[in-house]
Design a protein around this motif. Structure first.
Motif, PDB file in Angstrom:
ATOM      1  N   GLY A 109      37.943  41.711  14.475  1.00 45.41           N
ATOM      2  CA  GLY A 109      38.361  40.657  15.167  1.00 45.41           C
ATOM      3  C   GLY A 109      39.903  40.258  14.162  1.00 45.41           C
ATOM      4  N   LEU A 110      40.137  40.946  13.549  1.00 43.61           N
ATOM      5  CA  LEU A 110      41.401  40.888  12.572  1.00 43.61           C
ATOM      6  C   LEU A 110      42.754  41.586  13.224  1.00 43.61           C
ATOM      7  CD1 LEU A 110      39.649  41.719   9.200  1.00 43.61           C
ATOM      8  CD2 LEU A 110      40.083  39.396  10.046  1.00 43.61           C
ATOM      9  N   ILE A 111      43.867  41.280  12.598  1.00 42.99           N
ATOM     10  CA  ILE A 111      45.003  42.129  13.196  1.00 42.99           C
ATOM     11  C   ILE A 111      45.398  42.940  12.502  1.00 42.99           C
ATOM     12  CG2 ILE A 111      47.570  41.475  13.958  1.00 42.99           C
ATOM     13  CD1 ILE A 111      46.411  38.629  14.603  1.00 42.99           C
ATOM     14  N   CYS A 112      45.821  44.220  12.860  1.00 38.23           N
ATOM     15  CA  CYS A 112      46.294  45.392  12.154  1.00 38.23           C
ATOM     16  C   CYS A 112      47.887  45.129  12.016  1.00 38.23           C
ATOM     17  CB  CYS A 112      45.784  46.500  12.692  1.00 38.23           C
ATOM     18  SG  CYS A 112      46.579  47.920  11.819  1.00 38.23           S
ATOM     19  N   VAL A 113      48.545  45.107  10.797  1.00 41.39           N
ATOM     20  CA  VAL A 113      49.963  45.071  10.603  1.00 41.39           C
ATOM     21  C   VAL A 113      50.385  46.705  10.118  1.00 41.39           C
ATOM     22  CG1 VAL A 113      52.117  44.263   9.600  1.00 41.39           C
ATOM     23  CG2 VAL A 113      49.744  42.602   9.784  1.00 41.39           C
ATOM     24  N   SER A 114      51.058  47.190  11.040  1.00 45.06           N
ATOM     25  CA  SER A 114      51.599  48.769  10.908  1.00 45.06           C
ATOM     26  C   SER A 114      52.756  48.808   9.953  1.00 45.06           C
ATOM     27  CB  SER A 114      51.607  49.317  12.123  1.00 45.06           C
ATOM     28  OG  SER A 114      50.579  49.142  13.224  1.00 45.06           O
TER      29      SER A 114
ATOM     30  N   ASN B 198      53.285  62.464  15.319  1.00 47.28           N
ATOM     31  CA  ASN B 198      54.151  61.372  15.026  1.00 47.28           C
ATOM     32  C   ASN B 198      53.167  60.483  14.141  1.00 47.28           C
ATOM     33  OD1 ASN B 198      54.071  62.233  18.032  1.00 47.28           O
ATOM     34  ND2 ASN B 198      55.967  61.069  17.823  1.00 47.28           N
ATOM     35  N   PRO B 199      53.680  59.478  13.541  1.00 46.26           N
ATOM     36  CA  PRO B 199      53.204  58.720  12.612  1.00 46.26           C
ATOM     37  C   PRO B 199      52.147  57.674  13.274  1.00 46.26           C
ATOM     38  CG  PRO B 199      55.065  57.783  12.431  1.00 46.26           C
ATOM     39  CD  PRO B 199      55.116  59.291  13.287  1.00 46.26           C
ATOM     40  N   PHE B 200      51.072  57.195  12.660  1.00 47.75           N
ATOM     41  CA  PHE B 200      49.895  56.157  13.321  1.00 47.75           C
ATOM     42  C   PHE B 200      50.788  55.021  13.219  1.00 47.75           C
ATOM     43  CE2 PHE B 200      45.784  58.786  12.477  1.00 47.75           C
ATOM     44  CZ  PHE B 200      45.642  58.908  13.759  1.00 47.75           C
ATOM     45  N   PHE B 201      51.627  54.706  12.415  1.00 47.33           N
ATOM     46  CA  PHE B 201      52.353  53.440  12.194  1.00 47.33           C
ATOM     47  C   PHE B 201      53.092  53.137  13.195  1.00 47.33           C
ATOM     48  CE2 PHE B 201      54.737  56.139   9.144  1.00 47.33           C
ATOM     49  CZ  PHE B 201      55.959  55.912   9.464  1.00 47.33           C
ATOM     50  N   HIS B 202      53.677  54.261  14.073  1.00 44.49           N
ATOM     51  CA  HIS B 202      54.531  53.857  14.983  1.00 44.49           C
ATOM     52  C   HIS B 202      53.642  53.638  16.361  1.00 44.49           C
ATOM     53  CE1 HIS B 202      58.543  55.646  13.651  1.00 44.49           C
ATOM     54  NE2 HIS B 202      57.935  54.485  13.042  1.00 44.49           N
ATOM     55  N   ALA B 203      54.183  52.878  17.452  1.00 51.49           N
ATOM     56  CA  ALA B 203      53.522  52.878  18.759  1.00 51.49           C
ATOM     57  C   ALA B 203      53.318  54.152  19.503  1.00 51.49           C
ATOM     58  CB  ALA B 203      54.199  52.080  19.677  1.00 51.49           C
TER      59      ALA B 203
END
Length: 577
Positions: free
Chosen positions: A127-132, A282-287
């Motif tokens: 229930g947290l928010i992931c900051v990429s 592609n990197p995971f930190f991008h959409a």
């Protein structure tokens, strides 16, 4: 066929508080007094999934139990869907045991590793928010992002290429190495814990494997219990998207948006009909990596194959061969490099069913090369942006491969699109204007920025800033950019951010940054610079040295041109050619 009104009332009543009453009125968005006004709504008889990411993961672990969910070639590791859920829940409970509360932000600062995949899903299950965060960020960029969204915990790799993440974090968090029990005494920002994926004993941090193994069975049971309390409408991810104001903006995306956008993107590629093994470049930190790949694969039981932590065309080709990948994801630049590497290596590659590209239009030559050299039967194009979760347009299953040379695809299901003139009036089909989007996939808001949120999402529509042409059949193409964005190898760069930084150089008065065509990357960064003293000689090497450690490498101008003055309009603004 469902109409907009009865679909919204029967299947999407939960969206009304967020999207607003205007969504129920066709005319407020379409305003099509003429039949040929460029408005297109892709109505679907497939209902939107009202679930959170944790629930989708649980379903996948049951339905696809022993199927491989992720293969990380560089780590020589493979995990099934059931193993994924087990690791995710143990990490989720470990994060909650740190004292985090629902809605707190946890950042991931790393490239493509198994722990990135596990961490992002665990953050959602908790229930947290992931900051990429982009692993190429330098300390000032990292510092801004952490403060902007009040990150409480950072999960990071020890290093990224030549960057020593642990040492950089120690500089940013002076008390890190002296902290005890993994709790950081920190007055500079909200970070309280740093979790590092490393086999080394690093002072002040919590080992990733340590927190993964710290949870009890009861802790894991509690994670499952809270799933019904995590609203699909709540934020689960923050993507940083730079803007012309120079500072990155934090786009908050919901569980519902990520799940459904990933699901529909998979439907467009017939993932629901065939088991696929996806080579993810592609990197995971991008959409692209997070939604188009991960959420798609989670929905449809596909296997994600990570060739290397960061893009390496030779490693990708070897992974495609070894892991029998029949789908390849990448940007046009990546496909150019894959073609070049394959011509050199001449590997016996398996037949590729789908090559999916986004970020720029493919040239006719690249389309031919992907078909002949990489043996791809189907080439798929995607258009989207962080503020729309990921995809807005995508090729249809039966489209000819040549379509990707002109069109970015067809409007995605459940989305409304409109192209308008400078006054906000719909232009006719086939005429250029700014693309507006409305539907489930638009972001919730820019985090802690009501003004910018209102600017881009006025009257419940999202203004893309892209100059676009929409056709009556629902296909579209980009013809330019209203916002001064440079697309370099799939990375979205914004001149103002680079200009503001370069203008802090002691010898520079002002800077004008533009994108110039580049055969491989699409565009390269060029900086036109006016210096304080005409006798001062500022070179590209000087600029590179000035940017080192402060600006991500892909933002550093490749070309530096010294000018005496900039042409201006009568109002004093730079006159753009």
């Amino acid at each position: 066929m469902l109409t907009l009104r009865n679909f919204t009332q029967s299947r999407c009543c939960y969206l009304i508080p967020r999207i607003g009453a205007n969504y129920l009125s066709h005319s407020t968005f379409a305003d099509t007094s003429e039949n040929k006004a460029s408005y297109f709504h892709k109505i679907s008889n497939r209902p939107i999934k009202y679930q959170n990411i944790g629930q989708i993961l649980k379903e996948a672990s049951i339905k696809y139990c022993n199927r491989e969910a992720l293969v990380s070639c560089s780590e020589n590791s493979k995990i099934t869907f059931s193993e994924t859920l087990d690791k995710v829940d143990r990490l989720a409970s470990g994060l909650l045991n740190l004292g985090l509360s629902r809605g707190d932000c946890v950042a991931i600062w790393a490239s493509n590793y198994e722990f990135w995949y596990i961490s992002s899903l665990a953050i959602a299950r908790a229930g947290l928010i992931c900051v990429s965060l982009n692993p190429a960020y330098q300390i000032p960029e990292l510092d801004y992002c952490l403060k902007k969204v009040n990150v409480k915990v950072i999960i990071a790799a020890e290093s990224f290429r030549k960057q020593k993440h642990y040492e950089m974090l120690s500089t940013l968090l002076p008390n890190l190495k002296h902290s005890k029990g993994g709790v950081i005494e920190n007055k500079e920002n909200s970070v309280r814990h740093v979790i590092i994926h490393s086999d080394k004993k690093l002072p002040g941090v919590i080992s990733f494997n340590e927190i993964l193994s710290s949870s009890s069975e009861n802790d894991v049971i509690e994670v499952e219990k809270i799933q019904s309390k995590i609203s699909p409408d709540s934020a689960c991810n923050i993507q940083f998207s730079s803007g012309t104001t120079g500072q990155p903006k934090a786009a908050a995306i919901s569980h519902l948006s990520m799940i459904n956008n990933g699901y529909d993107l998979g439907i467009r590629q017939a993932m629901h009909q065939n088991y696929r093994r996806i080579c993810l470049n592609n990197p995971f930190f991008h959409a692209y990596g997070l939604v188009i790949a991960m959420m798609n694969a989670l929905n449809h039981g596909s296997t994600l194959v990570l060739p290397a932590p960061h893009f390496d065309p030779k490693q990708s080709l070897m992974a495609i061969k070894k892991e029998k990948c029949d789908v390849i994801y990448g940007t046009p630049t990546m496909f150019v490099d894959l073609v070049t590497a394959q011509r050199e290596l001449n590997l016996d590659l398996p037949d590729v069913a789908i090559a999916t590209t986004g970020g720029a239009i493919c040239t006719p030559k690249l389309v031919q090369d992907i078909e002949k050299v990489l043996k791809a039967k189907k080439i798929v194009s995607i258009y989207g942006l962080s503020e729309t979760t990921a995809g807005v347009f995508m090729s249809l299953p039966n489209d000819d491969n040549k379509n990707v040379q002109t069109f970015v695809g067809h409007v995605m299901d459940h989305l409304e699109t409109k192209v308008v003139d400078s006054e906000g009036n719909a232009v006719r089909f086939g005429e250029p204007g700014e693309l507006y989007v409305r539907g489930y996939s638009t972001m919730l808001r820019y985090w802690d920025d009501q003004l910018k949120t209102k600017e881009i999402m006025g009257d419940d529509k999202l203004k893309t800033g892209d100059q676009f042409i929409l056709y009556e059949n629902g296909y579209g193409k980009i013809v330019g950019r209203l916002k001064e964005m440079i697309i370099r190898g799939g990375e979205n760069l914004y001149p103002r951010e680079i200009e503001d930084f370069l203008n802090s150089h002691p010898d520079i008065i002002e800077t004008h940054v533009i994108g110039i065509p580049d055969e491989r990357l699409g565009e390269e960064v060029a900086a036109f610079i006016r210096v304080k003293d005409n006798s001062t000689h500022v070179t590209q090497n000087d600029i590179k040295e000035f940017c080192s450690g402060k600006l991500a490498h892909f933002k550093v101008p490749r070309f530096v041109i010294i000018v005496d003055e900039f042409p201006r309009t009568v109002s004093g603004k730079h006159l753009h050619s």
